[in-house]
Design an enzyme around this catalytic site. Structure first.
Site, short mmCIF file in Angstrom:
data_model
loop_
_atom_site.label_atom_id
_atom_site.label_comp_id
_atom_site.label_asym_id
_atom_site.label_seq_id
_atom_site.Cartn_x
_atom_site.Cartn_y
_atom_site.Cartn_z
N ARG A 51 -4.62 -12.23 -10.35
CA ARG A 51 -5.22 -11.18 -9.51
C ARG A 51 -5.02 -11.52 -8.03
O ARG A 51 -4.81 -10.66 -7.19
CB ARG A 51 -6.70 -10.97 -9.84
CG ARG A 51 -7.38 -9.96 -8.93
CD ARG A 51 -8.68 -9.35 -9.47
NE ARG A 51 -9.47 -10.23 -10.31
CZ ARG A 51 -10.16 -11.30 -9.87
NH1 ARG A 51 -10.18 -11.60 -8.59
NH2 ARG A 51 -10.84 -12.05 -10.72
N TYR A 104 -1.05 15.18 -0.44
CA TYR A 104 -1.14 15.02 -1.89
C TYR A 104 -2.58 15.32 -2.33
O TYR A 104 -3.55 14.81 -1.74
CB TYR A 104 -0.76 13.58 -2.23
CG TYR A 104 -0.88 13.24 -3.69
CD1 TYR A 104 -0.03 13.82 -4.63
CD2 TYR A 104 -1.85 12.35 -4.15
CE1 TYR A 104 -0.15 13.52 -5.97
CE2 TYR A 104 -1.96 12.04 -5.49
CZ TYR A 104 -1.10 12.63 -6.39
OH TYR A 104 -1.22 12.33 -7.72
N ASP A 176 1.59 8.34 4.90
CA ASP A 176 2.03 8.32 3.51
C ASP A 176 3.52 8.66 3.51
O ASP A 176 3.90 9.80 3.78
CB ASP A 176 1.22 9.35 2.70
CG ASP A 176 1.56 9.31 1.21
OD1 ASP A 176 2.69 8.91 0.86
OD2 ASP A 176 0.70 9.71 0.39
C1 LIG Z 1 1.83 10.57 -6.26
C2 LIG Z 1 1.43 10.47 -4.87
C3 LIG Z 1 0.32 9.71 -4.48
C4 LIG Z 1 -0.55 8.98 -5.48
O1 LIG Z 1 0.13 7.97 -6.11
P1 LIG Z 1 -0.17 7.49 -7.63
O2 LIG Z 1 0.85 6.43 -7.83
O3 LIG Z 1 -0.01 8.67 -8.51
O4 LIG Z 1 -1.57 6.99 -7.64
C5 LIG Z 1 0.04 9.63 -3.13
N1 LIG Z 1 0.77 10.29 -2.21
C6 LIG Z 1 1.81 11.05 -2.55
C7 LIG Z 1 2.59 11.75 -1.49
C8 LIG Z 1 2.18 11.18 -3.88
O5 LIG Z 1 3.22 11.96 -4.21
#
Ligand SMILES: *Cc1c(COP(=O)(O)O)cnc(C)c1O
Length: 398
Positions: A51, A104, A176
């Site tokens: 971990r 998202y 993101d």
């Molecule tokens: C899929 C996605 C997430 C979340 O990621 P997971 O791996 O599904 O938890 C966050 N931001 C964007 C832009 C995504 O496409």
């Protein structure tokens, strides 16, 4: 050596040194939970319990930091686990987040329902509108959350300008970068503080693994208030590393291996994703049944020039608005054959998604709701002629 190497070289070599024991070109998958100690506290290579650290995860984290040009990479069990670890570390009850109105759906849900329940407030705003972002920032705002291109409407936000705005306001600027991937966009170089990924998407690239990542930039200091840049960065990165260890949402060794493996072909995949998506966007743009095509590679896209400036390619994601509304959109989404109807994106295979009932169902009735006329495509790297034929077939059935 890898620090100075170019992107595609770093993607293949950073953190991926051959195994010194056997000479195996590919570092092994350390499928272990714990590590023998040479006497109490005598750790070999610093590993104690998986971990806290695992060599396969370390290899991926090194690779991730090198791809984004960051100081530190952390690998999580999913994109949302990464987002949660960051937000939980930065925010306290009463704090405020400014978040894009077209992010998202799961990000919006996490902030609104999970962190909201602990007294974190948020404002959703169109982050492609700088004045709107400036107006949304309050004295208690701690985080500005940007997604560009956005999901699903492919809006482009000016990362450099927003980073500047965030720095002035003392707000942590998070990007993101899932849709563009570091092959096409480098938010840290544009001034962002932290990059978030769902590595489930383009980084993994093969729809066979779930994962998430955080990468911390080198110039965080001014963003979190006064003080010397390096110290503030080290402090935040260290605190998030502790959250990762203490809360435990780490990626397992096999998942880390699959993600590292996928990353090695990221550069060539993104080139093909981009060229296929552009060809499909142009084909869709010509059809009377399509009201609008949302793809930053099209000259008609309002963010085209900005995207051309801050990205080195336009990526594989596009959305369309059907002239026939929700009914036509559903029919289109259900009538492609090569484009398979499924959530997620960024894999080598093409997918079609109906956001208002699928990926964005969780934001129905909120400011982030997606219109029923929208269909999103994740354009894969198949032969473009076959993809175009599939699109033509679906358009013919409209
Ligand atoms: C899929 C996605 C997430 C979340 O990621 P997971 O791996 O599904 O938890 C966050 N931001 C964007 C832009 C995504 O496409």
């Amino acid at each position: 050596m890898h620090d100075h190497a170019r992107f595609d070289t770093r993607a293949i070599h950073a953190g991926q040194e051959f195994d010194p024991t056997t000479g195996a070109v590919i570092p092994p998958i350390y499928q272990t939970s714990t590590y023998v100690q040479d006497g109490i506290g005598g750790l070999r290579g610093g590993y104690e319990y998986s971990r806290g650290g695992n060599p396969t995860r370390t290899a991926l984290e090194t690779q991730l930091a090198a791809l984004e040009g960051g100081e530190l990479g952390l690998s999580f069990a999913s994109g949302l686990a990464a987002e949660d670890a960051l937000l939980r570390t930065v925010l306290a009850p009463g704090d405020h987040v400014v978040v894009g109105n077209d992010v998202y759906g799961g990000t919006h849900r996490l902030i609104r329902r999970v962190h909201g329940a602990w007294g974190v407030r948020h404002t959703t705003v169109d982050t492609s509108d700088l004045d709107a972002v400036r107006a949304a920032i309050e004295p208690s705002t701690k985080v500005l959350w940007i997604e560009t291109p956005s999901n699903p409407l492919m809006k482009i936000s000016d990362v450099a300008a927003l980073a500047e705005l965030g720095r002035t306001a003392g707000v942590l600027v998070v990007v993101d970068n899932t849709f563009a991937s570091p092959a096409l966009q480098q938010p840290l170089a544009l001034g962002a503080d932290v990059v978030v990924h769902s590595t489930t998407k383009y980084l993994g690239g093969h729809s066979d693994v779930l994962g998430g990542a955080l990468v911390f930039g080198a110039g965080l200091g001014d963003a979190t208030g006064a003080g010397s840049g390096r110290t503030e960065l080290a402090d935040l990165a260290e605190r998030v590393t502790f959250t990762q260890f203490a809360a435990g949402a780490v990626s397992g060794p096999f998942d880390a291996f699959l993600t590292s493996r996928g990353i090695k072909t990221l550069g060539v995949r993104m080139e093909r994703h981009s060229s296929n998506a552009l060809a499909i966007a142009r084909r869709l743009e010509e059809h009377a049944g399509i009201e609008r095509v949302f793809y930053p590679g099209l000259e008609s896209h309002p963010g085209h020039e900005l995207a051309a400036r801050q990205m080195s390619g336009f990526g594989g994601m596009l959305s369309i608005s059907l002239a026939g509304g929700g009914e036509a959109a559903r029919r289109f989404a259900e009538s492609t054959e090569l484009f398979q109807l499924a959530e997620s994106l960024g894999g080598v295979e093409s997918l079609v998604n109906y956001p208002s009932e699928m990926t964005h169902a969780s934001v129905k009735g909120t400011e982030a709701e997606v219109p029923e006329s929208i269909v999103r495509l994740s354009v894969g790297i198949e032969d473009v002629a076959d993809l175009l034929a599939d699109i033509d077939g679906a358009l013919a059935r409209l």
